[in-house]
Design an enzyme around this catalytic site. Structure first.
Site, PDB file in Angstrom:
ATOM      1  N   ARG A 168       5.985   7.509   2.767  1.00 26.47           N
ATOM      2  CA  ARG A 168       6.875   6.532   3.367  1.00 26.47           C
ATOM      3  C   ARG A 168       7.231   5.588   2.079  1.00 26.47           C
ATOM      4  O   ARG A 168       8.477   5.131   1.826  1.00 26.47           O
ATOM      5  CB  ARG A 168       6.389   5.743   4.463  1.00 26.47           C
ATOM      6  CG  ARG A 168       6.409   6.537   5.755  1.00 26.47           C
ATOM      7  CD  ARG A 168       5.483   5.682   6.589  1.00 26.47           C
ATOM      8  NE  ARG A 168       5.854   4.437   7.062  1.00 26.47           N
ATOM      9  CZ  ARG A 168       5.180   3.446   7.510  1.00 26.47           C
ATOM     10  NH1 ARG A 168       3.741   3.872   7.482  1.00 26.47           N
ATOM     11  NH2 ARG A 168       5.441   2.510   7.751  1.00 26.47           N
ATOM     12  N   LYS A 187      -5.832   3.710  12.137  1.00 28.90           N
ATOM     13  CA  LYS A 187      -6.922   3.105  11.451  1.00 28.90           C
ATOM     14  C   LYS A 187      -7.670   2.122  12.188  1.00 28.90           C
ATOM     15  O   LYS A 187      -8.844   2.405  12.304  1.00 28.90           O
ATOM     16  CB  LYS A 187      -6.476   2.232  10.290  1.00 28.90           C
ATOM     17  CG  LYS A 187      -6.007   3.282   9.200  1.00 28.90           C
ATOM     18  CD  LYS A 187      -5.379   2.555   7.750  1.00 28.90           C
ATOM     19  CE  LYS A 187      -3.865   2.154   8.259  1.00 28.90           C
ATOM     20  NZ  LYS A 187      -3.122   1.680   7.063  1.00 28.90           N
TER      21      LYS A 187
HETATM   22  N1  URA Z   1       0.107  -1.785   7.095  1.00 24.09           N
HETATM   23  C1  URA Z   1      -0.219  -0.737   7.387  1.00 24.09           C
HETATM   24  O1  URA Z   1      -1.265  -0.359   7.399  1.00 24.09           O
HETATM   25  N2  URA Z   1       0.803   0.401   7.538  1.00 24.09           N
HETATM   26  C2  URA Z   1       2.137   0.048   7.503  1.00 24.09           C
HETATM   27  O2  URA Z   1       2.844   0.974   7.760  1.00 24.09           O
HETATM   28  C3  URA Z   1       2.527  -1.207   7.131  1.00 24.09           C
HETATM   29  C4  URA Z   1       1.376  -2.180   7.134  1.00 24.09           C
END
Ligand code: URA
Ligand code: CA
Length: 444
Positions: A168, A187
């Protein structure tokens, strides 16, 4: 099922089934789908979005790509928090011990810096001796003893997110709300907590500068949490200026200690109170939000949160004398005053610029291998709405004495401040609370 069809389906705005999403993530993680096809898929998501159900399936497939932390051996309701990224944001250092002192359990994984924002691991490592890498068993033992432990995030947590995030980052697909939501939530879910409070930033230093986007991101993350069977609540907060006064690792630890001792900067205390109350409510420790607010304020006033921080530092091998003697934290060699050329009132402080100025001084890494200097950073002396005279100090740089770094950081800090003739009222910090029940105002 093949990847070409899935890209085409998403491009045409059709939603994908759970099986299709799982196929996509599994095959990408195993290397069976090349980056160029995944990149095309992500761009299709950027334009066509994902339904709430697709976001849940996408997130859970990412969770399944790696290890999940098993916290069943930890007694009690485990509550976690996450911020979408702020500058000078020391909330974890304050919230983890504070919320634990109120009766919730905080078994938390935490990360290093990302972009212009600092990382909690880096901040905690400025405390002499502090350890953040433990075996899972040791981690669980500490939590069962003192209700709180902070550990460095393992590489095996949601590896698919790491791969997708890297892609990304180079294909202009970072700022897609469904992709941000699933990245963050994957996460958080893998880290094993029962409930999560999200601090979703809006304003100039945030991933979602526009309020409407922060609201949408919050709603999607709450829906993902719900789909995964977790209690999730989001608080939308403004990042129109750095939080508190300190930016930099040891400087922020000191600010966290002062805050738990009842002497924190007003905006930071406000944020900590709102998020802490959210965590207590999610954890079921307080039956109402207003009771939870009361409990947080009480445990700041009676120093119970501060004592839990002392126990936490001690349990993790750190020198807990820093609580009473913060001068034992690393100290910068030289302080340099940044003086305003203009007179008037502070209208705005670009948080990202201040974050980058602090990084320039050595508080963050420019390259992956760089060592952080824990002592350096910035103390803001003026915040939005404050009056400034020409020649007056607006900030203090804590530096290693390097001229080039000082000049560059000073220029960045001066550029970050907008000073004008009218007295400005700071924008409200706490914008809204988003839960399964809907969107509510935040009262503390
Ligand atoms: N923090 C993340 O962990 N992922 C993102 O896509 C944006 C901010
Ligand atoms: Ca701060």
């Amino acid at each position: 099922m093949n990847i070409y069809e899935l890209i085409k389906k998403k491009r045409d705005g059709t939603s994908l089934s759970k099986q299709e999403i799982t196929f996509l993530i599994d095959h990408y993680t195993q290397g069976a789908i090349p980056d160029y096809q995944m990149a095309a898929f992500l761009m299709a998501v950027y334009f066509k979005g994902m339904t709430s159900r697709e976001c849940v399936d996408f997130t859970l497939a990412i969770v399944d790509s790696g290890d999940c932390i098993d916290l069943t051996a930890v007694n009690g309701f485990k509550v976690d928090k996450h911020s979408t990224g702020g500058v000078g944001d020391t909330t974890t250092l304050v919230l983890a011990p504070l919320v634990a002192s109120c009766g919730a359990v905080v078994a938390k994984m935490t990360g290093r810096e990302l972009g212009h924002t600092g990382g909690t691991v880096d901040k905690l490592e400025s405390i002499p001796g502090m350890q953040l890498d433990f075996s899972q068993n040791r981690f669980i033992d500490i939590v069962n003893q003192i209700k709180v432990c902070l550990i460095s995030q393992t590489a095996r947590l949601a590896p698919a997110d790491k791969m997708i995030y890297a892609l990304r980052n180079v294909t202009a697909t970072v700022d897609s709300i469904p992709l941000i939501a699933s990245s963050i939530m994957s996460k958080k879910l893998a880290a094993g907590a029962d409930g999560i409070v999200l601090d979703v930033k809006t304003g100039n230093g945030a991933f979602t500068p526009r309020y409407e986007d922060a609201l949408e991101l919050s709603k999607i993350m709450v829906a993902i949490g719900d789909g995964a069977g977790k209690q999730v609540e989001a608080v939308i907060t403004s990042m129109e200026q750095p939080l508190g006064n300190a930016i930099g690792n040891a400087l922020e630890v000191r600010e966290a200690i002062e805050t738990l001792a009842g002497n924190g900067p007003a905006d930071f205390v406000e944020l900590v109170t709102a998020l802490g109350a959210g965590m207590l409510r999610v954890a079921g420790v307080a039956e109402s939000y207003s009771k939870a607010v009361e409990l947080i304020k009480t445990n700041i006033a009676n120093h119970k949160g501060l004592e839990t921080l002392r126990a936490l530092i001690d349990a993790q091998g750190g020198d807990a004398r820093v609580i009473d003697q913060p001068d034992l934290l690393p100290q910068a060699e030289q302080s340099v005053l940044v003086k305003s050329e203009a007179a008037g009132y502070v209208q705005q402080i670009m948080a990202m610029e201040v974050g980058l100025a602090s990084k320039t001084l050595g508080a963050g890494r420019m390259q992956k291998e760089d060592e952080i200097n824990p002592a350096v950073g910035i103390i803001l002396k003026k915040k939005i709405g404050d009056q400034v005279h020409a020649g007056e100090t607006i900030a203090v740089l804590h530096t290693d004495g390097n001229r080039a770094k000082i000049d560059s950081a000073r220029a960045k800090v001066l550029a970050a401040y907008r000073i004008g003739p009218e007295k400005t009222v700071p924008p409200p910090l706490l914008r809204a609370r988003v839960s399964k029940k809907g969107v509510q105002p935040v009262k503390i």
